[in-house]
Design an enzyme around this catalytic site. Structure first.
Site: not given
Length: 365
Positions: A7, A11, A246, A249, A326
């Site tokens: 994961h 960017d 996702h 979260e 992440d």
């Protein structure tokens, strides 16, 4: 045995040196970066107050933000990732830094539609990313005369920064996940762009491109329910494209349930699953891989403090938990530091670390 990171956002993982080069290379963007490294880092990261690259910052884990605030840190890198050359270099930058971390395998995710603001098609954006990974700068053949290589040479001569032009870089094995984006169900343009992303994945995978791992759904989960994206992932199943989502979260366990019902084989974050005993049992039963990202989860407010982090609870339920970074820059972390952070805050054992790393090795899309 090296590390695995399942994961990892493109960017959100550019080094500050790469951002400087991209800003210099992209004259059209006309972006003036702060002079001080500390000021630049504050634009890129929520986890540091001063840094010049990975791991050099002062971590400020106690400073928590919402997911929406966290996502604002992507504005600057996204503004720089609108050309083929910049996208190619971005992957090269991340790949070489992953290699330094002893990462053997990684899945890097990005949303092609976010890189079309200045004329690129989604397909061209993906092809540029693939090109960056496949490049080997050995100055043989056509590469010596490529626009990107020439710009790297000019930048190196001008600044004295070593761009690695005199050696062939070593990269870990990397594959790519294409993200669909959450947004208003009434936004017809977004609907069309998400459908295009699915079709781009189908096109490349049908041609046997093994570098495309699958699809994902990212964005403001709390504002746009997972259930609204059934059309896209129904089509993905029809095309036999694997996907992660996702979920759990910034929304509750119902988001994770919806992702499971839609056919997700992995769940990004999944923190809210701790609120539903039956859901945890179902995730274990299905061998669904959970992509946990401790530092990010704390920074976005998915958990309030590490004493409430459900990693051990998930392991006790025999869930397939993995540990990931992440965003290496936004969160000022990497997969190695995540394991160190877990040992410091939760006291995970060597055996638990072994299980987590094995889960990641076996959890590829």
């Amino acid at each position: 045995m090296g590390y695995t990171d399942l994961h990892l956002h493109l960017d959100g993982s550019l080094s500050s040196e790469a951002v400087k080069f991209l800003a210099w290379m992209d004259e059209v963007a006309e972006i003036d970066l702060p002079y001080e490294d500390s000021d630049l880092w504050s634009l890129l990261s929520v986890g540091s107050v001063s840094a010049s690259g990975y791991g050099n910052g002062i971590r400020n884990i106690s400073e928590k933000r919402s997911l929406n605030e966290y996502l604002k840190k992507f504005d600057l890198p996204l503004s720089l990732l609108q050309t083929e050359e910049n996208l190619s270099y971005a992957v090269m930058d991340i790949a070489k830094n992953l290699k330094k971390l002893d990462v053997d395998y990684a899945e890097i995710r990005f949303a092609p539609q976010l890189h079309t603001a200045r004329g690129l098609t989604q397909l061209k954006a993906v092809e540029a990313v693939l090109e960056g990974y496949q490049r080997r700068l050995d100055f043989s053949g056509d590469d010596r005369d490529s626009l990107l290589t020439k710009k790297m040479m000019t930048y190196e001569n001008m600044t004295g920064v070593d761009m690695g032009l005199d050696r062939r870089p070593e990269y870990p094995h990397i594959r790519f996940i294409l993200c669909l984006m959450r947004g208003s169900a009434k936004d017809q343009r977004l609907y069309e762009m998400n459908m295009e992303t699915v079709e781009v994945a189908r096109h490349l995978m049908s041609e046997g491109n093994s570098l495309i791992a699958g699809l994902d759904l990212a964005g403001a989960e709390g504002l746009y329910p997972t259930d609204e994206y059934r059309d896209f992932f129904g089509l993905a199943r029809k095309y036999h494209i694997p996907f992660t989502i996702h979920a759990g979260e910034a929304a509750g366990p119902e988001s994770v349930w919806e992702a499971l019902e839609m056919g997700a084989t992995r769940i990004g974050h999944g923190i809210a699953a701790q609120e539903d005993e039956y859901l945890m049992q179902e995730l274990a039963k299905r061998h669904t891989v959970i992509e946990m990202c401790p530092t990010s989860n704390l920074q976005t407010g998915a958990v309030q403090d590490m004493s409430k982090y459900p990693l051990r609870l998930f392991l006790l339920h025999d869930m397939k938990v993995t540990v990931n970074s992440d965003n290496m820059t936004v969160s000022d972390t990497n997969v190695v530091r995540e394991f160190e952070f877990l040992k410091e805050t939760t006291g995970i054992s060597d055996e638990e670390k072994r299980i987590l790393r094995r889960n990641a090795e076996e959890g590829h899309l």
